[in-house]
Design an enzyme around this catalytic site. Structure first.
Site, PDB file in Angstrom:
ATOM      1  N   TYR A  20      23.873  35.655  38.674  1.00  0.00           N
ATOM      2  CA  TYR A  20      25.585  35.546  38.321  1.00  0.00           C
ATOM      3  C   TYR A  20      25.879  36.207  36.911  1.00  0.00           C
ATOM      4  O   TYR A  20      26.396  37.171  36.113  1.00  0.00           O
ATOM      5  CB  TYR A  20      26.088  33.978  38.032  1.00  0.00           C
ATOM      6  CG  TYR A  20      27.281  33.438  37.253  1.00  0.00           C
ATOM      7  CD1 TYR A  20      28.858  34.444  38.105  1.00  0.00           C
ATOM      8  CD2 TYR A  20      27.955  33.329  36.933  1.00  0.00           C
ATOM      9  CE1 TYR A  20      30.212  33.707  37.185  1.00  0.00           C
ATOM     10  CE2 TYR A  20      28.846  32.311  35.945  1.00  0.00           C
ATOM     11  CZ  TYR A  20      29.696  32.796  37.061  1.00  0.00           C
ATOM     12  OH  TYR A  20      31.168  32.742  35.747  1.00  0.00           O
ATOM     13  N   ASP A  29      45.454  37.206  46.082  1.00  0.00           N
ATOM     14  CA  ASP A  29      43.791  36.326  46.284  1.00  0.00           C
ATOM     15  C   ASP A  29      43.943  36.767  47.610  1.00  0.00           C
ATOM     16  O   ASP A  29      44.507  37.345  48.829  1.00  0.00           O
ATOM     17  CB  ASP A  29      43.984  35.008  46.434  1.00  0.00           C
ATOM     18  CG  ASP A  29      42.903  34.481  45.582  1.00  0.00           C
ATOM     19  OD1 ASP A  29      42.695  33.943  44.956  1.00  0.00           O
ATOM     20  OD2 ASP A  29      41.831  34.949  46.738  1.00  0.00           O
ATOM     21  N   GLY A  41      41.763  30.698  42.683  1.00  0.00           N
ATOM     22  CA  GLY A  41      40.535  29.568  42.483  1.00  0.00           C
ATOM     23  C   GLY A  41      40.797  28.834  41.099  1.00  0.00           C
ATOM     24  O   GLY A  41      41.942  28.533  40.802  1.00  0.00           O
ATOM     25  N   GLN A  42      40.220  27.897  40.738  1.00  0.00           N
ATOM     26  CA  GLN A  42      40.441  26.957  39.889  1.00  0.00           C
ATOM     27  C   GLN A  42      40.785  27.153  38.428  1.00  0.00           C
ATOM     28  O   GLN A  42      41.986  27.428  38.348  1.00  0.00           O
ATOM     29  CB  GLN A  42      38.812  26.860  39.858  1.00  0.00           C
ATOM     30  CG  GLN A  42      38.491  25.303  38.761  1.00  0.00           C
ATOM     31  CD  GLN A  42      37.435  25.150  38.084  1.00  0.00           C
ATOM     32  OE1 GLN A  42      36.698  26.138  37.340  1.00  0.00           O
ATOM     33  NE2 GLN A  42      37.639  23.832  37.563  1.00  0.00           N
ATOM     34  N   LYS A  57      27.316  39.034  34.680  1.00  0.00           N
ATOM     35  CA  LYS A  57      28.328  38.620  33.683  1.00  0.00           C
ATOM     36  C   LYS A  57      28.211  39.361  32.291  1.00  0.00           C
ATOM     37  O   LYS A  57      28.372  40.223  31.831  1.00  0.00           O
ATOM     38  CB  LYS A  57      28.377  37.263  33.548  1.00  0.00           C
ATOM     39  CG  LYS A  57      29.605  36.447  34.103  1.00  0.00           C
ATOM     40  CD  LYS A  57      31.193  37.019  34.665  1.00  0.00           C
ATOM     41  CE  LYS A  57      31.331  36.429  35.826  1.00  0.00           C
ATOM     42  NZ  LYS A  57      33.347  37.035  35.120  1.00  0.00           N
ATOM     43  N   ARG A  74      42.679  36.146  50.347  1.00  0.00           N
ATOM     44  CA  ARG A  74      43.384  35.121  51.521  1.00  0.00           C
ATOM     45  C   ARG A  74      44.749  34.130  51.061  1.00  0.00           C
ATOM     46  O   ARG A  74      44.876  34.043  49.500  1.00  0.00           O
ATOM     47  CB  ARG A  74      42.628  34.793  52.274  1.00  0.00           C
ATOM     48  CG  ARG A  74      41.254  33.384  51.694  1.00  0.00           C
ATOM     49  CD  ARG A  74      40.749  32.364  53.314  1.00  0.00           C
ATOM     50  NE  ARG A  74      39.478  33.645  52.657  1.00  0.00           N
ATOM     51  CZ  ARG A  74      38.713  33.406  52.003  1.00  0.00           C
ATOM     52  NH1 ARG A  74      38.488  32.142  51.227  1.00  0.00           N
ATOM     53  NH2 ARG A  74      36.983  33.896  51.942  1.00  0.00           N
ATOM     54  N   GLY A  84      42.573  36.871  42.044  1.00  0.00           N
ATOM     55  CA  GLY A  84      41.879  35.670  42.144  1.00  0.00           C
ATOM     56  C   GLY A  84      42.133  34.578  41.484  1.00  0.00           C
ATOM     57  O   GLY A  84      42.412  33.171  41.545  1.00  0.00           O
TER      58      GLY A  84
END
Ligand code: SER
Length: 321
Positions: free
Chosen positions: A143, A35, A12-13, A147, A37, A9
């Protein structure tokens, strides 16, 4: 030589910033970014990059073996707002990617894992101010449920199989270089972009919604420092509370106005308001401070200045491209 690291990942941010910082500290070739993509050519060409689907155990295992990976940072996830729209996929991605990495560690193929948790593990029945490390946790979002379950599994894999897993409950993260995707705290990033481009911002949370937030520089520092801490210092193997700053949309708007006096904000709360209302306003992170020496640097004032300076710089660069 530092252990070889895989970031899942990485586009991502958080992943983008983490990749940059880890490469700066340990060397470009020590950090494999991956990632689902390819990211921008600039990012993909900045060091080793692999396309990896976090849901595909074999793909992860192949990359781990190919590069002799010892540490994995699993940053792939669906955030709170997107997860509400796609609960089954959010559960699948957020949980099964974690199991894949935990099972690789259990099998002895990797030595250390970083997995991000979130303030979303808390719910409407949690004390809102200075939320303690150990408290009522009844998350009401998809979410948050993922978590919270993930945290339990992390602790379980540590206790039963000796897996060296480290985790932080990130507050809302604010950064200038990569946009967040699908979170409830994203307004605190959008607001800076819109302040510069339009001079006004319509906020999807109400004016007095106070949430725990943190500047990305602090979050990256926390992430790397929990991973570098001696294993015996990491007493909590679910996830540590982590605090930076807490503010409301009104307060961030007031701070922006000091730099852009004509800036105005209006409020049009949507479904994300309910998510925000279920989360704490501020966090007690004394365990992280005590166990591995955590301390945040940025407050609302210094963060706002840094955000606006960087975004203005980016704007200048893009004009010359
Ligand atoms: N920033 C995240 C979100 O808003 C919380 O972890 O979903």
């Amino acid at each position: 030589m530092h252990a070889k690291i895989l970031i899942i990942g990485a586009c991502g941010q958080i992943g983008t910033e983490l990749t940059k910082q880890l490469r700066k500290q340990y060397g470009t070739d020590a950090v494999v970014a991956s990632d689902v993509r390819k990211g921008s050519p600039e990012f993909v060409n900045s060091g080793p990059f692999e396309v990896v689907n976090a849901l595909d155990f074999n793909q992860i295992e192949t990359i781990v073996e190919q590069y002799n990976i010892e540490e994995v940072y699993l940053m792939a996830a669906l955030l709170s707002a997107t997860a509400e729209k796609n609960p089954a996929f959010a559960w699948d991605l957020n949980m099964n990617s974690l199991f894949h990495v935990l099972n690789l560690a259990k099998a002895g193929k990797i030595k250390k894992i970083f997995w991000p948790s979130s303030i979303a593990v808390f719910g409407p029945t949690t004390p809102k101010e200075d939320t303690p490390q150990y408290t009522v946790m009844e998350p009401s979002t998809v979410y948050g449920i993922s978590k919270q379950s993930g945290e339990r599994w992390c602790e379980y894999y540590h206790n039963i199989f000796g897996v060296d897993i480290r985790s932080i409950r990130y507050p809302g993260l604010i950064s200038w270089s990569t946009l967040p995707g699908g979170g409830t705290t994203d307004y605190a990033v959008d607001i800076y972009h819109k302040a510069l481009s339009d001079g006004k911002y319509e906020c999807f949370l109400s004016e007095e919604t106070k949430l725990p937030m943190m500047y990305m520089d602090d979050a990256i520092r926390a992430t790397i420092s929990i991973m570098e801490a001696p294993a015996e210092n990491i007493k909590i193997r679910s996830a540590y509370n982590l605090a930076g700053i807490s503010f409301t949309p009104t307060e961030i708007a007031t701070e922006i106005k000091k730099h852009i006096p004509e800036f105005s904000i209006s409020y049009e709360p949507d479904f994300r308001q309910k998510i925000a209302d279920s989360w704490p306003s501020s966090i007690d992170d004394s365990e992280a401070r005590k166990d591995w020496g955590w301390k945040h640097d940025f407050d609302l004032e210094s963060m706002t200045k840094d955000m606006l300076d960087h975004l203005k710089e980016l704007e200048k660069i893009s004009q010359f491209r």
